[in-house]
Design an enzyme around this catalytic site. Structure first.
Site, PDB file in Angstrom:
ATOM      1  N   HIS A  14       0.813  -1.219   0.000  1.00  0.00           N
ATOM      2  CA  HIS A  14       0.000   0.000   0.000  1.00  0.00           C
ATOM      3  C   HIS A  14       0.846   1.269   0.000  1.00  0.00           C
ATOM      4  O   HIS A  14       1.698   1.456   0.884  1.00  0.00           O
ATOM      5  CB  HIS A  14      -0.888  -0.025   1.249  1.00  0.00           C
ATOM      6  CG  HIS A  14      -1.854   1.093   1.339  1.00  0.00           C
ATOM      7  ND1 HIS A  14      -1.866   1.985   2.381  1.00  0.00           N
ATOM      8  CD2 HIS A  14      -2.869   1.458   0.521  1.00  0.00           C
ATOM      9  CE1 HIS A  14      -2.857   2.842   2.215  1.00  0.00           C
ATOM     10  NE2 HIS A  14      -3.482   2.551   1.083  1.00  0.00           N
ATOM     11  N   ASP A  43      -1.581   6.170  -5.160  1.00  0.00           N
ATOM     12  CA  ASP A  43      -2.670   7.111  -5.467  1.00  0.00           C
ATOM     13  C   ASP A  43      -2.202   8.110  -6.514  1.00  0.00           C
ATOM     14  O   ASP A  43      -1.113   8.680  -6.379  1.00  0.00           O
ATOM     15  CB  ASP A  43      -3.045   7.881  -4.199  1.00  0.00           C
ATOM     16  CG  ASP A  43      -3.343   6.952  -3.038  1.00  0.00           C
ATOM     17  OD1 ASP A  43      -4.346   6.236  -3.111  1.00  0.00           O
ATOM     18  OD2 ASP A  43      -2.547   6.936  -2.070  1.00  0.00           O
ATOM     19  N   HIS A  56      -1.623  11.262  -2.087  1.00  0.00           N
ATOM     20  CA  HIS A  56      -2.880  10.825  -1.472  1.00  0.00           C
ATOM     21  C   HIS A  56      -3.785  11.991  -1.115  1.00  0.00           C
ATOM     22  O   HIS A  56      -4.959  12.016  -1.446  1.00  0.00           O
ATOM     23  CB  HIS A  56      -2.592   9.989  -0.223  1.00  0.00           C
ATOM     24  CG  HIS A  56      -3.829   9.486   0.463  1.00  0.00           C
ATOM     25  ND1 HIS A  56      -4.533  10.251   1.379  1.00  0.00           N
ATOM     26  CD2 HIS A  56      -4.498   8.328   0.342  1.00  0.00           C
ATOM     27  CE1 HIS A  56      -5.585   9.564   1.798  1.00  0.00           C
ATOM     28  NE2 HIS A  56      -5.589   8.387   1.182  1.00  0.00           N
ATOM     29  N   GLU A 116      -4.634   3.603  -8.044  1.00  0.00           N
ATOM     30  CA  GLU A 116      -5.848   4.228  -7.513  1.00  0.00           C
ATOM     31  C   GLU A 116      -5.967   5.642  -8.057  1.00  0.00           C
ATOM     32  O   GLU A 116      -5.088   6.478  -7.855  1.00  0.00           O
ATOM     33  CB  GLU A 116      -5.858   4.259  -5.983  1.00  0.00           C
ATOM     34  CG  GLU A 116      -7.181   4.864  -5.508  1.00  0.00           C
ATOM     35  CD  GLU A 116      -7.312   5.053  -4.008  1.00  0.00           C
ATOM     36  OE1 GLU A 116      -6.601   4.416  -3.221  1.00  0.00           O
ATOM     37  OE2 GLU A 116      -8.176   5.882  -3.643  1.00  0.00           O
TER      38      GLU A 116
HETATM   39  O1  G3P Z   1      -6.670   1.465  -2.608  1.00  0.00           O
HETATM   40  C1  G3P Z   1      -6.792   1.053  -1.287  1.00  0.00           C
HETATM   41  C2  G3P Z   1      -6.632   2.208  -0.336  1.00  0.00           C
HETATM   42  O2  G3P Z   1      -5.476   2.913  -0.694  1.00  0.00           O
HETATM   43  C3  G3P Z   1      -7.803   3.134  -0.329  1.00  0.00           C
HETATM   44  O3  G3P Z   1      -7.727   4.116   0.636  1.00  0.00           O
HETATM   45  O4  G3P Z   1      -7.279   6.380   1.451  1.00  0.00           O
HETATM   46  O5  G3P Z   1      -5.474   4.665   1.499  1.00  0.00           O
HETATM   47  O6  G3P Z   1      -6.195   5.629  -0.660  1.00  0.00           O
HETATM   48  P1  G3P Z   1      -6.607   5.248   0.738  1.00  0.00           P
HETATM   49 MG    MG Z   2      -4.964   4.450  -2.058  1.00  0.00          MG
END
Ligand code: G3P
Ligand code: MG
Length: 249
Positions: A14, A43, A56, A116
Site C-alpha cells: 500500500h 494514489d 494521497h 488508484e
Molecule cells: O486502494 C486502497 C486504499 O489505498 C484506499 O484508501 O485512502 O489509502 O487511498 P486510501
Molecule cells: Mg490508495
C-alpha cells in the site's frame, strides 16, 4: 472490447511500503519490492497544471510541509518539495514522483500495480483520462495488466469509456446494499473495500457474484488470515513483509 484478464496477487503493498518509507514515493516502491511484494498500490492525482503525480491528500501539507492544495500548485513547484523528510531524516530529499516516473520504477523492479485514481473534487474525468493516456503510452508490456481503482464512480465510468480493456475495481469503504449495482454500472471486475469493516456475509456475497475482492489497509497478520479465510482474494498492506510471512504460514 473484453476486459483484459487480471492475475491479482494475494498481497499488494500500500502506497509502496508505507510502514517503512514515505508513502507514494519511488523509495517506497523500491522498499515494497525489497520486502517481497510483487505488486504495489499508489494514489494518482493531478497537479494544478494537469500532470498526474503520486499523492494521497488534497493538500501538500502532511507529506511535504507546504500548506497548499495540490490542485493549486504546478508540477514545477511540486518537484521542488521534500516528500521524504516528514517520515524519517534518512528520506529527506525524496521527491513527489510523476506517474510516468513511477511506471519507469515499476518496470525496473518488475512490479505490478493497482493504480488508484484519487481525483481532487471536480477533476474525476480529467484525472481518469490522464491516467489512461499515460498507461496507453507507457505501460511496459512485460508487466501484468494493471488494476485501476477509485472511490469515484465517475472516474471509473470515464476509464470504462476510454479504455474498456483495462480492468477496474470499485473502492467502497463499507459495503452497503447498492454495491453490486454500482459495480455493474462501471463494469468492475473487483471490489476493494476496508477490511476492518468487512462482514463475512458481505464477502461471501461479493465472491458469489463473481467479483475479485481486495481488502485494505491490513497491517495485522491475524486479521489478514481471517479475511483470506472469508474468501478475500488480496490483502492491501503497508507492511508487505509481515503480511507475506503470515499468509505463507
Ligand atoms: O486502494 C486502497 C486504499 O489505498 C484506499 O484508501 O485512502 O489509502 O487511498 P486510501
Ligand atoms: Mg490508495
Amino acid at each position: 472490447m473484453p476486459v483484459a484478464p487480471l492475475a491479482l496477487p494475494r498481497l499488494i503493498a500500500h502506497r509502496g511500503a508505507a510502514t517503512y518509507a514515505p508513502e507514494n514515493t519511488l523509495a517506497s516502491l523500491h522498499e515494497a519490492r525489497r520486502r517481497g511484494a510483487t505488486w504495489v498500490e499508489f494514489d494518482v492525482k493531478l497537479s494544478g497544471d494537469g500532470v498526474p503525480i503520486l499523492m494521497h491528500d488534497e493538500s501538500l501539507k502532511r507529506t511535504t510541509g507546504l500548506a497548499r492544495a495540490v490542485a493549486q500548485t504546478s508540477w514545477a513547484e511540486i518537484q521542488q518539495l521534500d516528500a521524504g523528510g516528514w517520515k524519517r531524516a534518512a528520506f529527506a530529499g525524496e521527491r513527489v514522483p510523476s506517474f510516468e516516473a513511477a511506471i519507469a520504477c515499476l518496470a525496473e523492479e518488475g512490479l505490478g500495480a493497482n493504480v488508484e485514481i484519487k481525483p481532487c473534487p471536480g477533476r474525476e474525468v480529467e484525472t481518469a483520462m490522464a491516467v489512461v493516456s499515460v498507461l496507453r503510452r507507457q505501460w511496459p508490456p512485460e508487466l501484468p495488466t494493471p488494476l485501476l481503482s477509485s472511490f469515484k464512480d465517475k472516474a471509473l465510468t470515464a476509464c470504462r469509456d476510454a479504455a474498456p480493456e483495462l480492468p477496474r475495481a470499485l473502492l467502497i469503504d463499507a459495503l452497503a446494499d447498492r454495491w453490486q449495482a454500482r459495480a455493474e454500472a462501471v463494469d468492475a471486475v473487483g471490489i476493494n473495500t476496508n477490511g476492518k469493516k468487512l462482514a463475512a456475509s458481505r464477502a461471501a456475497e461479493v465472491k458469489a457474484a463473481g467479483y475479485l475482492l481486495s481488502a485494505y489497509t491490513i497491517n495485522d497478520p491475524p486479521l489478514a488470515q481471517a479475511l483470506l479465510a472469508m474468501g478475500v482474494d488480496c490483502i492491501i498492506t503497508d507492511s508487505p513483509d509481515l503480511i507475506d510471512a503470515a499468509i505463507r504460514a
